[in-house]
Enzyme design. Structure first.
Site, PDB file in Angstrom:
ATOM      1  CB  THR A  11      -0.936   0.046   1.228  1.00 40.88           C
ATOM      2  OG1 THR A  11      -1.779   1.194   1.138  1.00 40.88           O
ATOM      3  CG2 THR A  11      -0.167   0.113   2.540  1.00 40.88           C
ATOM      4  CG  ASN A  13      -3.911   4.717   3.126  1.00 41.02           C
ATOM      5  OD1 ASN A  13      -3.516   5.313   4.116  1.00 41.02           O
ATOM      6  ND2 ASN A  13      -5.192   4.603   2.808  1.00 41.02           N
ATOM      7  CE  LYS A  16      -5.884   0.508   2.941  1.00 36.82           C
ATOM      8  NZ  LYS A  16      -5.887  -0.280   1.696  1.00 36.82           N
ATOM      9  CD  GLU A  41      -7.203   0.163 -14.447  1.00 34.24           C
ATOM     10  OE1 GLU A  41      -8.400   0.356 -14.642  1.00 34.24           O
ATOM     11  OE2 GLU A  41      -6.371  -0.071 -15.349  1.00 34.24           O
ATOM     12  CG  ASP A  70      -9.006  -3.822  -2.034  1.00 35.10           C
ATOM     13  OD1 ASP A  70      -8.376  -2.755  -2.235  1.00 35.10           O
ATOM     14  OD2 ASP A  70     -10.098  -4.053  -2.582  1.00 35.10           O
ATOM     15  CG  PHE A 155      -6.617   6.362   6.877  1.00 34.81           C
ATOM     16  CD1 PHE A 155      -6.318   5.520   7.943  1.00 34.81           C
ATOM     17  CD2 PHE A 155      -7.121   5.802   5.713  1.00 34.81           C
ATOM     18  CE1 PHE A 155      -6.517   4.150   7.845  1.00 34.81           C
ATOM     19  CE2 PHE A 155      -7.313   4.423   5.595  1.00 34.81           C
ATOM     20  CZ  PHE A 155      -7.013   3.601   6.668  1.00 34.81           C
ATOM     21  N   GLY A 156      -9.014   8.495   5.785  1.00 33.24           N
ATOM     22  CA  GLY A 156     -10.214   8.101   5.031  1.00 33.24           C
ATOM     23  C   GLY A 156     -11.498   8.634   5.657  1.00 33.24           C
ATOM     24  CE  LYS A 178      -9.178   2.908  11.880  1.00 32.89           C
ATOM     25  NZ  LYS A 178      -8.695   3.633  10.715  1.00 32.89           N
TER      26      LYS A 178
HETATM   27  P1  IMP Z   1      -7.736   0.695  -0.940  1.00 29.18           P
HETATM   28  O1  IMP Z   1      -6.406   1.321  -0.726  1.00 29.18           O
HETATM   29  O2  IMP Z   1      -8.092   0.461  -2.368  1.00 29.18           O
HETATM   30  O3  IMP Z   1      -7.912  -0.550  -0.087  1.00 29.18           O
HETATM   31  O4  IMP Z   1      -8.793   1.780  -0.444  1.00 29.18           O
HETATM   32  C1  IMP Z   1      -9.285   1.766   0.815  1.00 29.18           C
HETATM   33  C2  IMP Z   1     -10.100   3.033   1.043  1.00 29.18           C
HETATM   34  O5  IMP Z   1     -11.167   2.679   1.931  1.00 29.18           O
HETATM   35  C3  IMP Z   1      -9.280   4.093   1.762  1.00 29.18           C
HETATM   36  O6  IMP Z   1      -8.686   5.001   0.877  1.00 29.18           O
HETATM   37  C4  IMP Z   1     -10.344   4.758   2.630  1.00 29.18           C
HETATM   38  O7  IMP Z   1     -11.053   5.695   1.881  1.00 29.18           O
HETATM   39  C5  IMP Z   1     -11.274   3.607   2.973  1.00 29.18           C
HETATM   40  N1  IMP Z   1     -10.852   2.954   4.223  1.00 29.18           N
HETATM   41  C6  IMP Z   1     -10.348   1.694   4.386  1.00 29.18           C
HETATM   42  N2  IMP Z   1     -10.046   1.454   5.669  1.00 29.18           N
HETATM   43  C7  IMP Z   1     -10.360   2.575   6.336  1.00 29.18           C
HETATM   44  C8  IMP Z   1     -10.250   2.954   7.710  1.00 29.18           C
HETATM   45  O8  IMP Z   1      -9.762   2.205   8.572  1.00 29.18           O
HETATM   46  N3  IMP Z   1     -10.685   4.187   8.009  1.00 29.18           N
HETATM   47  C9  IMP Z   1     -11.217   5.044   7.097  1.00 29.18           C
HETATM   48  N4  IMP Z   1     -11.302   4.770   5.812  1.00 29.18           N
HETATM   49  C10 IMP Z   1     -10.881   3.536   5.414  1.00 29.18           C
END
Ligand code: IMP
Length: 201
Positions: A11, A13, A16, A41, A70, A155-156, A178
């Site tokens: 990742t 992110n 994460k 992608e 994911d 986040f998110g 959390k």
């Molecule tokens: P991925 O990187 O394609 O798995 O996208 C996951 C997306 O889901 C993240 O960018 C967030 O928008 C959302 N997400 C997943 N886990 C969390 C969390 O623990 N908190 C808040 N948003 C989350």
């Protein structure tokens, strides 16, 4: 297994990554971006397919134990969106804030100020990119999303997600709090037990 103490997390992110480092303290956690691995992608139609793809791509370059995550938010009142599109809900290159605002607007269009929702996380750990027996773990966190956003942690969608029975949003909780209840925290606990079982076989 070769080097069992290092895990490449597939990742980019940072939210994460922090959670993985906190939840897997006995492992050296490396991000795929630090190895120059760029995400592909996401082509899957399920969280599992995407997670497996991410783990395989990271392993093909690193040759190390690789973990795909994911995850996403599912809101049944919005036809299960944002779902697989959680990271790109507002548009392809959306920021977390843009996604939150878009979700708020979608709820308001239905005249809702809150709705039942749940987070899902599917983790896949591979030892080789052609690993025939990846370790798989899933976690779920039930709750609701609200159009009011509180807290700046996480986040998110964290500032608008309230776990069932909690007056605090995930954005108001500390990282440890959390981790105890989150979809990712639960999936990691399951994965840890599988890794330990595998290593002792
Ligand atoms: P991925 O990187 O394609 O798995 O996208 C996951 C997306 O889901 C993240 O960018 C967030 O928008 C959302 N997400 C997943 N886990 C969390 C969390 O623990 N908190 C808040 N948003 C989350």
């Amino acid at each position: 297994m070769a080097d069992q103490s290092t895990i490449v997390v597939a990742t980019n992110n940072p939210g994460k990554l922090k959670e993985f480092a906190l939840l897997l303290p006995n492992y050296k956690i490396i991000s795929q971006s630090s190895l120059g691995i760029t995400p592909e992608e996401e082509l899957g139609e399920t969280f599992f397919e995407n997670s497996l793809q991410k783990a395989r791509v990271a392993n093909a370059t690193s040759g190390k134990l690789s973990l795909g995550d994911d995850s996403g938010l599912i809101v049944p009142a919005l036809n299960n969106l944002p779902g697989l599109r959680s990271a790109r809900y507002a548009h392809e290159c959306a920021t977390d804030e843009e996604n939150r605002l878009f979700l708020k607007q979608e709820l308001e269009k239905l005249e809702l100020n809150h709705a039942k929702a749940y987070f899902v996380c599917v983790l896949v750990l591979v030892k080789t990119s052609a690993d025939p027996f990846p370790l798989i773990a899933t976690g779920l966190l039930e709750g609701s999303v609200k159009t009011t956003m509180t807290g700046t942690n996480g986040f998110g969608y964290d500032p608008m997600f309230y776990p069932k029975g909690s007056d605090l949003s995930l954005g108001e909780m500390g990282a440890d709090e959390k981790a105890l209840l989150s979809h990712r925290g639960k999936a990691i606990q399951i994965l840890k037990r599988k890794i330990e079982g595998f290593a002792s076989e």
